[in-house]
Write a protein that holds these residues in place. Structure first.
Motif, PDB file in Angstrom:
ATOM      1  N   LYS A  44      11.248  26.764 -44.324  1.00 10.40           N
ATOM      2  CA  LYS A  44      11.514  26.501 -45.622  1.00 10.40           C
ATOM      3  C   LYS A  44      10.613  25.646 -46.408  1.00 10.40           C
ATOM      4  O   LYS A  44      10.134  24.854 -46.045  1.00 10.40           O
ATOM      5  CB  LYS A  44      12.944  25.690 -45.529  1.00 10.40           C
ATOM      6  N   ILE A  45      10.318  26.318 -47.669  1.00  9.86           N
ATOM      7  CA  ILE A  45       9.388  25.531 -48.710  1.00  9.86           C
ATOM      8  C   ILE A  45      10.366  25.344 -49.965  1.00  9.86           C
ATOM      9  O   ILE A  45      10.987  26.162 -50.397  1.00  9.86           O
ATOM     10  CB  ILE A  45       8.230  26.352 -49.022  1.00  9.86           C
ATOM     11  N   TYR A 106      13.513  30.203 -47.979  1.00  8.86           N
ATOM     12  CA  TYR A 106      13.962  30.248 -46.525  1.00  8.86           C
ATOM     13  C   TYR A 106      13.151  31.520 -46.094  1.00  8.86           C
ATOM     14  O   TYR A 106      13.687  32.647 -46.587  1.00  8.86           O
ATOM     15  CB  TYR A 106      15.229  30.325 -46.289  1.00  8.86           C
ATOM     16  N   GLY A 107      12.480  31.548 -44.864  1.00  4.65           N
ATOM     17  CA  GLY A 107      11.936  32.667 -44.339  1.00  4.65           C
ATOM     18  C   GLY A 107      11.611  32.604 -42.918  1.00  4.65           C
ATOM     19  O   GLY A 107      12.067  31.432 -42.350  1.00  4.65           O
ATOM     20  N   LEU A 108      11.156  33.605 -42.366  1.00  7.11           N
ATOM     21  CA  LEU A 108      10.731  33.514 -41.138  1.00  7.11           C
ATOM     22  C   LEU A 108       9.206  33.191 -40.844  1.00  7.11           C
ATOM     23  O   LEU A 108       8.200  33.388 -41.563  1.00  7.11           O
ATOM     24  CB  LEU A 108      10.827  35.132 -40.429  1.00  7.11           C
ATOM     25  N   SER A 204       9.268  22.687 -44.385  1.00  2.00           N
ATOM     26  CA  SER A 204       9.887  22.067 -42.879  1.00  2.00           C
ATOM     27  C   SER A 204      10.361  23.350 -42.136  1.00  2.00           C
ATOM     28  O   SER A 204      10.442  24.387 -42.717  1.00  2.00           O
ATOM     29  CB  SER A 204      11.293  21.300 -43.239  1.00  2.00           C
ATOM     30  N   GLY A 205      10.627  23.125 -40.872  1.00  2.00           N
ATOM     31  CA  GLY A 205      10.864  23.953 -40.041  1.00  2.00           C
ATOM     32  C   GLY A 205       9.889  24.222 -39.089  1.00  2.00           C
ATOM     33  O   GLY A 205       9.263  23.179 -38.243  1.00  2.00           O
ATOM     34  N   GLY A 363      21.093  17.723 -38.234  1.00  4.02           N
ATOM     35  CA  GLY A 363      21.094  18.467 -37.231  1.00  4.02           C
ATOM     36  C   GLY A 363      19.942  19.690 -37.267  1.00  4.02           C
ATOM     37  O   GLY A 363      19.545  20.359 -36.089  1.00  4.02           O
ATOM     38  N   THR A 364      19.340  19.964 -38.469  1.00  2.00           N
ATOM     39  CA  THR A 364      18.504  20.864 -38.392  1.00  2.00           C
ATOM     40  C   THR A 364      17.384  20.368 -39.161  1.00  2.00           C
ATOM     41  O   THR A 364      17.378  19.299 -39.955  1.00  2.00           O
ATOM     42  CB  THR A 364      19.023  21.946 -39.430  1.00  2.00           C
ATOM     43  N   PRO A 365      15.932  20.948 -39.077  1.00  2.00           N
ATOM     44  CA  PRO A 365      14.799  20.421 -39.835  1.00  2.00           C
ATOM     45  C   PRO A 365      15.057  20.400 -41.408  1.00  2.00           C
ATOM     46  O   PRO A 365      14.659  19.706 -41.932  1.00  2.00           O
ATOM     47  CB  PRO A 365      13.797  21.539 -39.485  1.00  2.00           C
ATOM     48  N   PHE A 366      15.779  21.525 -41.870  1.00  2.00           N
ATOM     49  CA  PHE A 366      16.225  21.519 -43.309  1.00  2.00           C
ATOM     50  C   PHE A 366      16.829  20.221 -43.725  1.00  2.00           C
ATOM     51  O   PHE A 366      16.606  19.822 -44.821  1.00  2.00           O
ATOM     52  CB  PHE A 366      16.558  22.850 -43.673  1.00  2.00           C
TER      53      PHE A 366
END
Length: 422
Positions: A44-45, A106-108, A204-205, A363-366
């Motif tokens: 995510k940016i 949000y992306g891959l 992040s991610g 719980g998540t990097p975001f």
């Protein structure tokens, strides 16, 4: 073998601090804050600009300008932009707010470099086609009319007006006439002069050095002019606003107080007192007004933090015949916090809940980056969350009572009712 008749031992919920983030500056001077975390190959940016409603000289320009970014560039139509993100498995959000404008994607991981290239295109090469502008204006007018017919949204709008007045940026409410007054030239000027002021980038991610390098090389921003200085004084012409809706079965009720900003001493004690009063499902307002009285499906208390001012709000949609009763019960619960003993077990349940909820939100990097973003945008100390846990450990009847007395005085309240004042 596990004996299910014996409860597991309980211990104090502790917080060990957030992981370190990486910080660097792009050639443009924009700070890049990034965090490599998580097992999933997603990224995510988010880019935050100081260009929200607060900086407008004409109503609705920040919202319309931000939304027009995806309506066409020098080489792509609006449809091609949408399809471009979709083909890359990316999801774009543009969120104009009171203080800031945020663009998030949000992306891959495997093709996020292409996402960055497309994102940079809409930032630097938007052309503001007139046809799409007229469609966006029409849709925005429909949205305003629809929202004004929703009692809960209209009540929140009226509450801000009660607190700040309709002329102050935080209190002003958009109308259809405001949208009609905006010209395409207004948006082009806001785009060139204001929209991209003071950008901050949060990445992040599944982030590695190669992706960071892609961001450094491929993200840039048009120049912007510094904002004009603006006073923060506001005056409420009416602390109580009532909008009657004849025949309504429900009333949307709002009651609010000005509260300390997150940097201020005493904020954590306010937050704890607010949670006990109405900030979670086991709160006193939920037990009283929902469970015992049955006036509503839910009533909630929560803070709203803006950069120039903050307020705490109690909000609920209640049976119209019990509108006045609801306010009586709210004031009654505040009075109990001030004058009746608060059981230690109730305080322990609350503080354990708040501590556990905080840890569950990491719980998540975001989500982790969201915590960093919060302290970055609010200019908070890096130890902010440790201070929060310390306040939870020290919470007691006296700290809650002092905060209630200071921040929930009925004489200082602002109210809004949309429905029937029965």
């Amino acid at each position: 073998m596990l004996d299910r008749k014996v409860a597991p031992s309980a211990g104090e919920i502790s917080f060990g601090g957030l992981p370190d983030v990486n910080r660097q500056k792009l050639k443009s001077g924009a700070p890049l804050i990034w965090l490599n975390a998580g097992d999933q190959p997603v990224v995510k940016i988010e880019i935050v600009f100081e260009s929200g409603i607060w900086f407008e000289t004409k109503k609705a320009t920040s919202w319309l300008t931000a939304k027009m970014l995806v309506e066409g560039t020098n080489i792509k139509t609006a449809r091609q932009i949408t399809e471009g993100f979709e083909k890359l498995g990316a999801f774009l959000e543009i969120n104009p707010g009171f203080d800031d404008v945020s663009i998030a994607v949000y992306g891959l991981e495997r093709n996020f470099g292409q996402v960055i290239t497309l994102l940079n295109e809409i930032i630097n090469e938007s052309v503001f086609p007139e046809r799409e502008f007229e469609i966006l204006k029409s849709n925005r007018k429909d949205q305003i009319a629809l929202n004004d017919n929703k009692s809960n949204l209209f009540a929140s709008k009226k509450l801000r007006e009660a607190i700040y007045g309709s002329e102050f940026s935080y209190g002003q409410a958009l109308s259809v006439a405001d949208i009609d007054a905006v010209q395409l030239s207004d948006l082009k000027k806001y785009y060139s002069d204001r929209l991209f002021h003071n950008p901050k980038i949060y990445l992040s991610g599944k982030v590695n050095d190669q992706l960071v390098s892609v961001v450094e090389k491929n993200i840039s921003f048009p120049n912007s002019l510094p904002p004009a200085k603006k006073g923060v004084d506001f005056e409420s012409p009416s602390r109580d606003i009532y909008v009657e809706k004849p025949g309504s079965m429900q009333s949307s009720v709002r009651i609010a107080w000005l509260i300390p900003n997150q940097q201020d001493e005493g904020y954590f004690n306010y937050q704890i007192a607010n949670s006990l009063l109405g900030g979670y499902f086991g709160s006193r307002l939920m037990k009283n007004i929902r469970e015992e009285k049955g006036y509503t499906y839910g009533i909630h208390a929560y803070p709203v933090h803006l950069k120039q001012s903050s307020f705490g709000m109690i909000a609920g949609d209640v049976v119209a015949a019990h509108t006045k009763d609801t306010f009586i019960e709210i004031k009654g619960e505040i009075d109990k916090l001030l004058h009746e003993p608060i059981p230690e077990a109730e305080i322990a349940t609350l503080t354990n809940y708040l501590a556990g909820s905080f840890l569950a939100s990491l719980g998540t990097p975001f989500q982790l980056m969201g915590k960093f973003k919060k302290i970055e945008e609010a200019n908070l100390d890096a130890t902010y969350y440790e201070q929060y846990f310390e306040a939870l450990r020290k919470a007691n009847q006296d700290t809650i009572r002092e905060a209630t007395e200071k921040y929930f005085n009925p004489k200082d309240a602002f109210t809004a009712i949309v429905g029937l004042n029965q």
